[in-house]
Design a protein around this motif. Structure first.
Motif, PDB file in Angstrom:
ATOM      1  N   LEU A  31       1.009  -0.940   0.111  1.00  0.00           N
ATOM      2  CA  LEU A  31       0.097  -0.083  -0.077  1.00  0.00           C
ATOM      3  C   LEU A  31       0.833   1.133   0.036  1.00  0.00           C
ATOM      4  O   LEU A  31       1.720   1.328   0.993  1.00  0.00           O
ATOM      5  N   VAL A  32       0.756   2.084  -1.024  1.00  0.00           N
ATOM      6  CA  VAL A  32       1.359   3.330  -1.070  1.00  0.00           C
ATOM      7  C   VAL A  32       0.386   4.349  -0.618  1.00  0.00           C
ATOM      8  O   VAL A  32      -0.591   4.815  -1.271  1.00  0.00           O
ATOM      9  N   ILE A  33       0.945   5.241   0.462  1.00  0.00           N
ATOM     10  CA  ILE A  33      -0.129   6.374   0.743  1.00  0.00           C
ATOM     11  C   ILE A  33       0.425   7.628   0.692  1.00  0.00           C
ATOM     12  O   ILE A  33       1.925   7.683   1.141  1.00  0.00           O
ATOM     13  N   LYS A  34       0.168   8.766   0.195  1.00  0.00           N
ATOM     14  CA  LYS A  34       0.616   9.996  -0.015  1.00  0.00           C
ATOM     15  C   LYS A  34      -0.049  10.893   1.251  1.00  0.00           C
ATOM     16  O   LYS A  34      -1.201  10.754   1.517  1.00  0.00           O
ATOM     17  N   THR A  35       0.988  11.577   2.019  1.00  0.00           N
ATOM     18  CA  THR A  35       0.567  12.247   3.267  1.00  0.00           C
ATOM     19  C   THR A  35       0.732  13.837   2.925  1.00  0.00           C
ATOM     20  O   THR A  35       1.445  14.187   2.043  1.00  0.00           O
ATOM     21  N   ASN A  36       0.353  14.530   3.923  1.00  0.00           N
ATOM     22  CA  ASN A  36       0.478  15.912   4.096  1.00  0.00           C
ATOM     23  C   ASN A  36       2.152  16.410   4.208  1.00  0.00           C
ATOM     24  O   ASN A  36       2.554  17.325   4.077  1.00  0.00           O
ATOM     25  N   LEU A  37       3.012  15.276   4.842  1.00  0.00           N
ATOM     26  CA  LEU A  37       4.129  15.570   4.862  1.00  0.00           C
ATOM     27  C   LEU A  37       5.176  15.180   3.600  1.00  0.00           C
ATOM     28  O   LEU A  37       6.217  15.722   3.612  1.00  0.00           O
ATOM     29  N   ASP A  62       4.462  14.726 -14.325  1.00  0.00           N
ATOM     30  CA  ASP A  62       3.268  13.923 -14.397  1.00  0.00           C
ATOM     31  C   ASP A  62       3.480  12.406 -14.085  1.00  0.00           C
ATOM     32  O   ASP A  62       2.785  11.579 -13.618  1.00  0.00           O
ATOM     33  N   TYR A  63       4.717  12.164 -14.275  1.00  0.00           N
ATOM     34  CA  TYR A  63       4.925  10.548 -13.724  1.00  0.00           C
ATOM     35  C   TYR A  63       4.991  10.570 -12.435  1.00  0.00           C
ATOM     36  O   TYR A  63       4.242   9.511 -11.683  1.00  0.00           O
ATOM     37  N   PHE A  64       5.568  11.577 -11.335  1.00  0.00           N
ATOM     38  CA  PHE A  64       5.524  11.505  -9.996  1.00  0.00           C
ATOM     39  C   PHE A  64       4.554  11.763  -9.401  1.00  0.00           C
ATOM     40  O   PHE A  64       4.267  11.640  -7.996  1.00  0.00           O
ATOM     41  N   GLU A  65       3.831  12.627  -9.879  1.00  0.00           N
ATOM     42  CA  GLU A  65       2.769  13.434  -9.098  1.00  0.00           C
ATOM     43  C   GLU A  65       1.374  12.732  -9.633  1.00  0.00           C
ATOM     44  O   GLU A  65       1.438  12.240 -10.572  1.00  0.00           O
ATOM     45  N   GLU A  66       0.294  12.752  -8.936  1.00  0.00           N
ATOM     46  CA  GLU A  66      -0.846  12.269  -9.232  1.00  0.00           C
ATOM     47  C   GLU A  66      -1.678  13.114 -10.087  1.00  0.00           C
ATOM     48  O   GLU A  66      -1.703  14.169  -9.940  1.00  0.00           O
TER      49      GLU A  66
END
Length: 66
Positions: A31-37, A62-66
């Protein structure tokens, strides 16, 4: 009649290569989660950026950002 084998004849047999590690797929899901940190910019603290401007910055973001 010789069999038609694709590829370069100078290429070593795949089973003889000893400089690579081929990992098996993990047995459990990840599971990969993006946080506010996380950094707001994809180029900030990114180990693939190497402290220089990428060739195509839009494609990189574009590749690394959602």
């Amino acid at each position: 009649m010789e069999p038609k084998l694709p590829g370069n004849k100078k290429m070593p047999d795949f089973d003889q290569l000893n400089d690579r590690i081929i990992a098996d797929r993990p047995s459990t899901p990840s599971l990969v989660i993006k946080t506010n940190l996380d950094a707001k910019d994809a180029t900030e603290n990114n180990p693939y950026n190497h402290d220089k401007e990428p060739k195509d910055p839009k494609e990189f973001r574009d590749y690394f950002e959602e």
